[in-house]
Design a protein around this motif. Structure first.
Motif, PDB file in Angstrom:
ATOM      1  N   GLU A 521       0.833  -1.198   0.000  1.00 60.57           N
ATOM      2  CA  GLU A 521       0.000   0.000   0.000  1.00 60.57           C
ATOM      3  C   GLU A 521       0.872   1.253   0.000  1.00 60.57           C
ATOM      4  O   GLU A 521       0.602   2.232  -0.703  1.00 60.57           O
ATOM      5  N   GLY A 522       1.944   1.243   0.800  1.00 60.35           N
ATOM      6  CA  GLY A 522       2.859   2.381   0.830  1.00 60.35           C
ATOM      7  C   GLY A 522       3.526   2.616  -0.505  1.00 60.35           C
ATOM      8  O   GLY A 522       3.675   3.761  -0.957  1.00 60.35           O
ATOM      9  N   VAL A 523       3.948   1.540  -1.149  1.00 65.26           N
ATOM     10  CA  VAL A 523       4.575   1.671  -2.459  1.00 65.26           C
ATOM     11  C   VAL A 523       3.609   2.279  -3.465  1.00 65.26           C
ATOM     12  O   VAL A 523       3.977   3.145  -4.271  1.00 65.26           O
ATOM     13  N   ALA A 524       2.362   1.830  -3.431  1.00 64.37           N
ATOM     14  CA  ALA A 524       1.353   2.362  -4.362  1.00 64.37           C
ATOM     15  C   ALA A 524       1.143   3.860  -4.147  1.00 64.37           C
ATOM     16  O   ALA A 524       1.032   4.629  -5.115  1.00 64.37           O
ATOM     17  N   ARG A 525       1.110   4.275  -2.876  1.00 65.94           N
ATOM     18  CA  ARG A 525       0.919   5.705  -2.602  1.00 65.94           C
ATOM     19  C   ARG A 525       2.107   6.533  -3.086  1.00 65.94           C
ATOM     20  O   ARG A 525       1.926   7.630  -3.628  1.00 65.94           O
ATOM     21  N   ARG A 526       3.315   6.001  -2.907  1.00 68.71           N
ATOM     22  CA  ARG A 526       4.495   6.747  -3.336  1.00 68.71           C
ATOM     23  C   ARG A 526       4.544   6.845  -4.867  1.00 68.71           C
ATOM     24  O   ARG A 526       4.966   7.848  -5.421  1.00 68.71           O
ATOM     25  N   ILE A 527       4.088   5.791  -5.537  1.00 68.16           N
ATOM     26  CA  ILE A 527       4.034   5.853  -7.004  1.00 68.16           C
ATOM     27  C   ILE A 527       3.046   6.913  -7.449  1.00 68.16           C
ATOM     28  O   ILE A 527       3.314   7.701  -8.375  1.00 68.16           O
ATOM     29  N   ALA A 528       1.884   6.948  -6.790  1.00 66.46           N
ATOM     30  CA  ALA A 528       0.888   7.962  -7.146  1.00 66.46           C
ATOM     31  C   ALA A 528       1.424   9.366  -6.910  1.00 66.46           C
ATOM     32  O   ALA A 528       1.208  10.275  -7.727  1.00 66.46           O
TER      33      ALA A 528
END
Length: 575
Positions: A521-528
């Motif tokens: 989830e953290g990785v997805a937010r950082r990508i966004a």
């Protein structure tokens, strides 16, 4: 490399004597000139747009190269003749202009004067020749690059002990150890050069092939090793009425002198003598092919030098050999090919695929043997093999000669680029085996123009298919038994699991799964955040000239998602 091989290989060194240094430098000078010429015509000219010049002169240049090497090999002797013979059978990596020119290179050199042979033989045997033998012919019956053979008769005591009389005594050429060491040193140097040529290294491991050639050559000048190979070969065919081999006289054999029973008979390629003896050459071809297939697929130990001088046809009475009137007699076991179990399995698969005209099966077998790289894309190759089998499959050599040459040209035009572009390679263990197969094919075709190699393969393919089917049945039965055992225990295990669930004794630890989900989830937010940063920055850069205030605001705002993308993991607390 085994411990037994280490001392022999360690003796190969850079030559020290002036004569050996001259020989060494001459071999390297020849190789370097040819490599420079290869670089100029095949690499440099095409890069500057003059590939047509290279193409038009290629046939002439390659033939001239082969002729120059032929002359060098004949003049120097030693291992150079054997190198030429190996190259003549390397249809996989060399063009036909070279292999055809070297095909006639024979290991025949002037004999060493008997005055030089006698001291070496007597030193090895530990006694004068006239005491060891009742008679010794000073004129050799054959002279090769590594040694020569003389006819003799055992002394009365030795004849009584062995039951033999006439023998053949092989004696090494004086100084051959030094010559072999010099030639191998030069070949190793050339192999190192070829390793740096991408066009060569992508297809063949030149240093590894040189090492296998070195091992074979060092074994070939060890006559005790040859004697052991002769006895092993004889044991493999001890109960086979088709084959006979010479007996070894161990008491009169050393590393440099080998004494064998004289089994001289009709040379296998002397068709006139065969017919005069009432032997059909086509029957000889059939038996010869069967015997060579037996060596490969049954025994895994193959005579790798079956040229006409090493195979005799011995007439026998029908009562001695059933319906046959001859036996094949093999001699000269200095060059033998081992076929490991893994390679034999791959070759079996290849034979089955050829007999079944199965292009895909041939490709898989080639991968198993190591001829094709595992990652090679082979769709076009499979299409080419299918077309090849459809048009030419099942034809013998005589039938192929009747095919319109334009059909071969059309096939070459359509599929030639496919065959050349694929990363074929030749594992070094196949070197001797390919030589044996090549010589066998040529011999059988010379004995019988109508000889069809597919007919020789078919009985083995049928047998191998039967063995493969039996193995598949055994595997299925074993798998079925295992599956039945699992099914038999399954109701009890399911009942036990349900009981534990009812009692609350089954728990599930999901903490590790939750931690992994948090990280994703953290990785997805950082990508966004990264995507948002890029969008604001690019949009601001576009608008900063026509609408400066809005452009500056957007570029400034891009700093927030950038900071989140860079530091969100560090500032975020535990969940």
């Amino acid at each position: 490399m085994t411990d037994a091989e280490a001392p022999r290989r360690a003796t190969v060194h850079v030559p020290a004597s002036p004569a050996d240094q001259r020989r060494y430098r001459r071999i390297l000078a020849f190789a370097s000139r040819q490599l420079v010429q290869l670089w100029w015509f095949e690499l440099f000219l095409p890069r500057i747009g003059l590939g047509g010049v290279s193409d038009r002169s290629r046939t002439r240049r390659l033939r001239a190269l082969a002729r120059r090497f032929h002359d060098l090999a004949v003049e120097l002797g030693g291992l150079m003749i054997k190198v030429g013979q190996f190259l003549s059978s390397r249809l996989d990596v060399l063009p036909p202009e070279i292999t055809d020119e070297l095909a006639g290179l024979q290991d025949e050199v002037p004999a060493v004067p008997f005055a030089e042979i006698r001291p070496l033989a007597e030193a090895e045997l530990g006694a004068p020749l006239d005491r060891v033998f009742a008679w010794f012919d000073e004129t050799p019956v054959a002279a090769a690059s590594l040694g020569q053979a003389h006819r003799a008769r055992l002394s009365a005591p030795d004849a009584l002990d062995t039951g033999l009389g006439p023998v053949i005594v092989k004696v090494q050429r004086p100084g051959i150890d030094r010559v072999v060491a010099t030639d191998l040193a030069a070949l190793r140097k050339v192999g190192g050069w070829l390793r740096r040529v991408r066009a060569v290294s992508s297809r063949v491991d030149a240093p590894a092939l040189v090492e296998e050639f070195a091992q074979t050559s060092l074994e070939e000048i060890d006559y005790l090793h040859e004697a052991e190979s002769a006895e092993r070969f004889a044991e493999n065919f001890a109960d086979d009425p088709r084959i006979t081999t010479p007996a070894v006289v161990w008491s009169r054999s050393t590393r440099r002198v080998l004494t064998l029973q004289d089994v001289t008979a009709i040379k296998i390629n002397d068709t006139d003598a065969l017919r005069a003896a009432g032997i059909d050459p086509s029957a000889v071809a059939e038996v010869f092919a069967e015997v060579m297939f037996d060596q490969v697929f049954t025994h895994g130990f193959v005579h790798a030098d079956p040229h006409p001088g090493n195979i005799f046809v011995t007439p026998v009475t029908p009562s001695d050999a059933g319906a046959r009137t001859f036996r094949l007699t093999f001699i000269d076991f200095g060059m033998m090919a081992e076929v490991p179990a893994g390679l034999r399995s791959g070759l079996r698969s290849l034979v089955i695929a050829i007999a079944a005209r199965d292009g895909r099966g041939m490709i898989e077998a080639a991968r198993a043997i190591g001829v094709l790289m595992p990652t090679t894309e082979t769709a076009d190759l499979e299409r080419a093999l299918t077309a090849l089998f459809t048009r030419f499959g099942g034809m013998g050599f005589a039938q192929l000669k009747e095919v319109d040459p334009r059909e071969f040209q059309d096939f070459a035009v359509e599929f030639g680029d496919v065959m050349r572009s694929l990363p074929f390679q030749l594992p070094e263990r196949l070197l001797l085996l390919i030589r044996a197969v090549s010589l066998t094919s040529g011999m059988c075709s010379a004995l019988d123009p109508e000889f069809n190699v597919w007919d020789a393969v078919e009985p083995y393919a049928t047998q191998l298919l039967g063995e493969e089917s039996a193995g598949l049945v055994r595997d299925l039965a074993s798998q079925a038994a295992t599956s039945a055992a699992v099914l038999w225990r399954m109701p009890t295990r399911i009942d036990g699991l349900l009981t534990r669930i009812d009692e609350g004794a089954v728990t599930f630890d999901t903490s590790r799964l939750e931690r992994r989900l948090d990280r994703l989830e953290g990785v997805a937010r950082r990508i966004a955040s990264g995507v948002l940063f890029a969008g604001l920055l690019v949009g601001g850069a576009i608008l900063v000239t026509p609408v400066p205030p809005l452009g500056i605001v957007l570029m400034s705002a891009s700093a927030l998602p950038l900071l989140h993308a860079l530091f969100a993991r560090g500032i975020r607390g535990p969940r």
